[in-house]
Enzyme design. Structure first.
Site, PDB file in Angstrom:
ATOM      1  NE  ARG A  56      -3.746  -2.204   0.095  1.00 22.87           N
ATOM      2  CZ  ARG A  56      -3.498  -3.560  -0.299  1.00 22.87           C
ATOM      3  NH1 ARG A  56      -2.486  -3.762  -1.100  1.00 22.87           N
ATOM      4  NH2 ARG A  56      -4.439  -4.533  -0.258  1.00 22.87           N
ATOM      5  CB  SER A  79      -9.488  -1.220   3.903  1.00 23.23           C
ATOM      6  OG  SER A  79     -10.174  -2.423   3.420  1.00 23.23           O
ATOM      7  CD  GLU A 119      -6.212   1.260   2.263  1.00 22.38           C
ATOM      8  OE1 GLU A 119      -6.180   0.859   0.962  1.00 22.38           O
ATOM      9  OE2 GLU A 119      -6.034   0.297   3.164  1.00 22.38           O
TER      10      GLU A 119
END
Length: 351
Positions: A160, A239, A343
């Site tokens: 990520r 998420s 995130e």
């Protein structure tokens, strides 16, 4: 190039949250994108680049500067090569590749947002991530004032993360190039255990491309991870927290906390993440810390379908969302000694 002033930003995000931008510009060509960026930089004006708005948390006060919507279009398939304009809708691009019989991104179906955002976050799900198929990213380098082409290696992809995320003020993605696989209509090897189980195959096997894509879409929809205007569980950024990656010492301390809290026989999720590193599940942490599906009584709550998604139930403010996020972060830290990391990109706010 369209220009608006005091323009609302909430409708441009999947959270449907955030105040207005002083100036909102919509660019439909690469030249318009670079011209808008150059203009803002020359004037010293803060710049916010918006793609699909699926990874943004914008403060209630909005953005005092130029918000640039990248609305460029273009999908080029040449053999197993794929080039996407940054503004292309990601889900449409995945569908086009499946239709063309090309494997490599079929398990990334249903992820909201634009193609240009995928290398920034190194988007991944269900055993695939874009770092495995991206060959080059074409971007405008705000530091040099030139358009540059970065190889996969120069993108510095990790979980990520990427060079673009590490230096968010430097690059504006214009085009993304991929190398996919022609496997005679079959998917890439199925690597995610849940997907393999639902498909009824062993990890590493292949299935028809459309079957893989449709299965992932059903799994995502069951977790509220496919956009649906009528479903407030999808008024989210997907998420909200990344899965923690822990070194050996930290993971050992974490396991001790788990046993103390949940009992000697309980083991936390653990996945190899490189030499001396273990990845665990943010969703598991949130649930075991007491924040179950549907948690909350206000206008911002945890999704009723997935503990990792924080949602706007229709009339939330960004501050409502952040209050819930901070409560979850504090609760997980108190329970397990791990600090969750958001995130989505925060604009004008923070945890």
């Amino acid at each position: 190039m369209q220009e608006l002033h005091d323009a609302p930003l909430a409708p441009l995000t999947t959270f449907r949250l955030g105040g207005p931008a002083t100036r909102l510009v919509t660019a439909t060509t690469d030249d318009e994108v670079t011209a808008a960026v150059r203009e803002a930089d020359a004037a010293g004006t803060p710049l916010l680049v918006i793609g699909g708005g699926s990874n943004l948390v914008i403060g209630d006060k909005g953005f005092d500067g130029t918000a640039l919507v990248v609305a460029t279009k273009g999908v080029t398939l040449d053999g197993t090569g794929l080039e996407l304009a940054a503004g292309e809708v990601w889900t449409d691009a995945v569908a086009a590749c499946v239709e063309a019989g090309l494997a490599g991104i079929e398990c990334l179906a249903g992820i909201p947002g634009s193609a240009g955002a995928t290398p920034i976050q190194n988007v991944g799900a269900y055993g695939q991530e874009v770092a495995s198929t991206i060959t080059e990213v074409v971007a405008y380098d705000r530091r040099s004032g030139e358009t540059v082409t970065l190889s996969n290696e120069l993108c510095a992809f990790s979980y990520r993360h990427s060079r673009f995320k590490a230096d968010p003020e430097r690059y504006v993605v214009l085009r993304v190039r991929f190398r996919l696989e022609d496997a005679d209509g079959m998917s890439g090897p199925v690597r995610y255990a849940e997907t393999a189980r639902v498909l009824g195959v062993a990890p590493g096997e292949r299935v028809p491309l459309a079957t893989a894509r449709d299965t992932v879409l059903k799994l995502r929809a069951g977790k509220g991870m496919v956009l649906d205007p009528e479903d407030h569980d999808t008024w989210s950024a997907g998420s909200f927290f990344t899965n923690p990656i822990l070194d050996d010492e930290t993971f050992a301390a974490f396991r001790t906390r788990v046993r103390e809290r949940l009992g000697d026989g309980v083991e936390p999720p653990a996945y190899p993440a490189g030499d001396g590193l273990t990845k665990t599940s943010a969703a598991w942490l949130i649930d075991k810390a007491g924040f179950t599906k549907g948690y909350g009584s206000g206008p911002a709550r945890i999704s009723t379908k997935h503990t990792l998604a924080l949602t706007n139930r229709g009339d939330a403010t960004t501050e409502d969302l952040l209050a819930l996020a901070r409560e979850v972060v504090a609760g997980v830290r108190d329970a397990f000694g791990i600090t969750l990391v958001n995130e989505p990109v925060m604009v004008g706010v923070g945890l």
